[in-house]
Design an enzyme around this catalytic site. Structure first.
Site, short mmCIF file in Angstrom:
data_model
loop_
_atom_site.label_atom_id
_atom_site.label_comp_id
_atom_site.label_asym_id
_atom_site.label_seq_id
_atom_site.Cartn_x
_atom_site.Cartn_y
_atom_site.Cartn_z
CB VAL A 148 37.47 30.54 -10.12
CG1 VAL A 148 37.31 30.42 -8.62
CG2 VAL A 148 38.76 29.88 -10.60
CB THR A 183 50.87 24.60 -0.62
OG1 THR A 183 51.38 25.05 -1.88
CG2 THR A 183 50.70 25.79 0.30
CE1 TYR A 216 51.02 29.54 -11.07
CE2 TYR A 216 53.17 30.50 -10.61
CZ TYR A 216 51.91 30.14 -10.19
OH TYR A 216 51.52 30.38 -8.89
CG ASP A 245 38.63 24.20 -3.52
OD1 ASP A 245 38.79 23.45 -4.51
OD2 ASP A 245 39.57 24.70 -2.89
CG ASN A 276 43.90 31.53 -2.78
OD1 ASN A 276 45.08 31.82 -2.61
ND2 ASN A 276 43.46 30.28 -2.70
P1 ADP Z 1 48.39 27.13 -3.39
O1 ADP Z 1 49.83 26.83 -3.17
O2 ADP Z 1 48.18 28.33 -4.28
O3 ADP Z 1 47.59 27.18 -2.14
P2 ADP Z 1 47.03 24.58 -3.95
O4 ADP Z 1 47.07 23.79 -5.22
O5 ADP Z 1 47.58 23.97 -2.70
O6 ADP Z 1 47.82 25.92 -4.31
O7 ADP Z 1 45.54 25.07 -3.67
C1 ADP Z 1 44.75 25.65 -4.69
C2 ADP Z 1 43.27 25.46 -4.36
O8 ADP Z 1 42.51 26.03 -5.43
C3 ADP Z 1 42.86 23.98 -4.27
O9 ADP Z 1 42.03 23.79 -3.14
C4 ADP Z 1 42.10 23.74 -5.56
O10 ADP Z 1 41.09 22.76 -5.46
C5 ADP Z 1 41.50 25.11 -5.83
N1 ADP Z 1 41.19 25.30 -7.25
C6 ADP Z 1 41.96 24.98 -8.32
N2 ADP Z 1 41.33 25.25 -9.46
C7 ADP Z 1 40.10 25.75 -9.12
C8 ADP Z 1 38.97 26.21 -9.87
N3 ADP Z 1 38.99 26.20 -11.19
N4 ADP Z 1 37.90 26.65 -9.18
C9 ADP Z 1 37.88 26.65 -7.84
N5 ADP Z 1 38.91 26.24 -7.08
C10 ADP Z 1 40.01 25.79 -7.71
#
Ligand code: ADP
Length: 264
Positions: free
Chosen positions: A62, A195, A160, A35, A88
């Site tokens: 990512v 979520t 999106y 993350d 993900n």
């Molecule tokens: P979902 O409903 O898809 O689970 P969330 O917003 O609840 O969406 O969770 C998405 C996760 O992805 C979060 O923990 C966020 O910190 C992480 N995330 C978002 N952007 C990035 C990134 N650029 N790199 C790594 N992790 C990311």
């Protein structure tokens, strides 16, 4: 060296990614969690450890190719192998197509599309290292996050949706390119998951359209044939199948796991 299968899950700090990580741990896999920060992974890492599985926490973005390549290498080094990559992590953007700002579109695309593409590259590179060093010939798996919005263009979710259609395109092309290396590439397409992301989407609809808070969420949920929003666990159960050897013969697919909202 571990004989347990190993998965790397991006965006594992919360939401669907956290659900997937917990489920794969209970399936018996060791986990590399990614993350934006290591701290964001504390709860998920504790849950994985509580299942008796090994865990590596990695703070990485990512959308940064080098970081995600390094993350896959760390999983391989510290957990001994890598079998499954779950791309993900993602972000949402709400707004009419006619008014999207370049910087918002750019950020969305960098994370949701480039991030998945770099994740595919990182997984393929790590998988090839294992083949080159003579590891057991098994089917290895890349699993990408698409969405109901990857099958249908919803109003206010156009950009999106475009990123999630793009994930399906990458999934299909990579599936064909990597098949002869026994690497499968599939996607999962969730619908309305309760979520934080959906809280943010609902709030953005309220801000932009004057809808009441909760109205957009309720409207979407009202369209679900099975009559309820889904949980991260509902999504994780399908990802568990895609990650398992039971799905070895499946590739290039983008399965809807949405309670019956979009039919394709
Ligand atoms: P979902 O409903 O898809 O689970 P969330 O917003 O609840 O969406 O969770 C998405 C996760 O992805 C979060 O923990 C966020 O910190 C992480 N995330 C978002 N952007 C990035 C990134 N650029 N790199 C790594 N992790 C990311």
């Amino acid at each position: 060296m571990s004989q347990n299968r190993v998965a790397l899950v991006t965006g594992a700090g919360r939401g669907i990614g956290a659900g997937i990580a917990r489920r794969l741990a209970s399936d018996g896999l060791d986990l590399a969690l990614v993350d934006l920060t290591e701290e964001a992974l504390s709860d998920t890492a504790s849950a994985v450890e509580a299942s008796g599985r090994r865990v590596v926490r990695i703070g990485a973005d990512v959308s940064d190719r080098d970081s995600i390549l390094a993350a896959a290498d760390r999983a391989l080094d510290e957990l001994g192998r890598l079998d499954v990559m779950v791309n993900n992590a993602g972000v949402a953007l709400v707004g009419p197509v006619t008014e999207v700002k370049p910087e918002d579109l750019e950020r969305l695309w960098r994370i949701n599309v480039n991030g998945v593409l770099w994740g595919i590259q990182a997984a393929a590179a790590a998988f090839r290292k294992q083949i080159d060093r003579g590891d057991e010939r098994v089917v290895r798996k890349i699993i990408n996050a698409s969405s109901i919005a990857g099958h249908d263009g919803f109003p206010m979710l156009g950009p999106y949706s475009a990123t999630k259609f793009a994930v399906r395109a990458l999934t299909q092309a990579a599936a064909r390119e990597l098949a002869d290396e026994q690497i499968t590439v599939n996607a999962y397409c969730p619908g309305v998951v309760g979520t934080d992301m959906w809280v943010e989407i609902d709030q953005a609809f309220a801000d932009l359209t004057g809808a009441a808070v909760g109205e957009t969420y309720d409207k979407f949920v009202g369209g679900i044939a099975l009559g309820r929003a889904q949980t991260p666990e509902d999504v994780a159960a399908f990802v568990s199948y895609l990650a398992s050897t039971d799905s070895d013969y499946m590739t290039g697919q983008a399965g809807l796991i949405d309670g019956g909202l979009v039919f394709r």
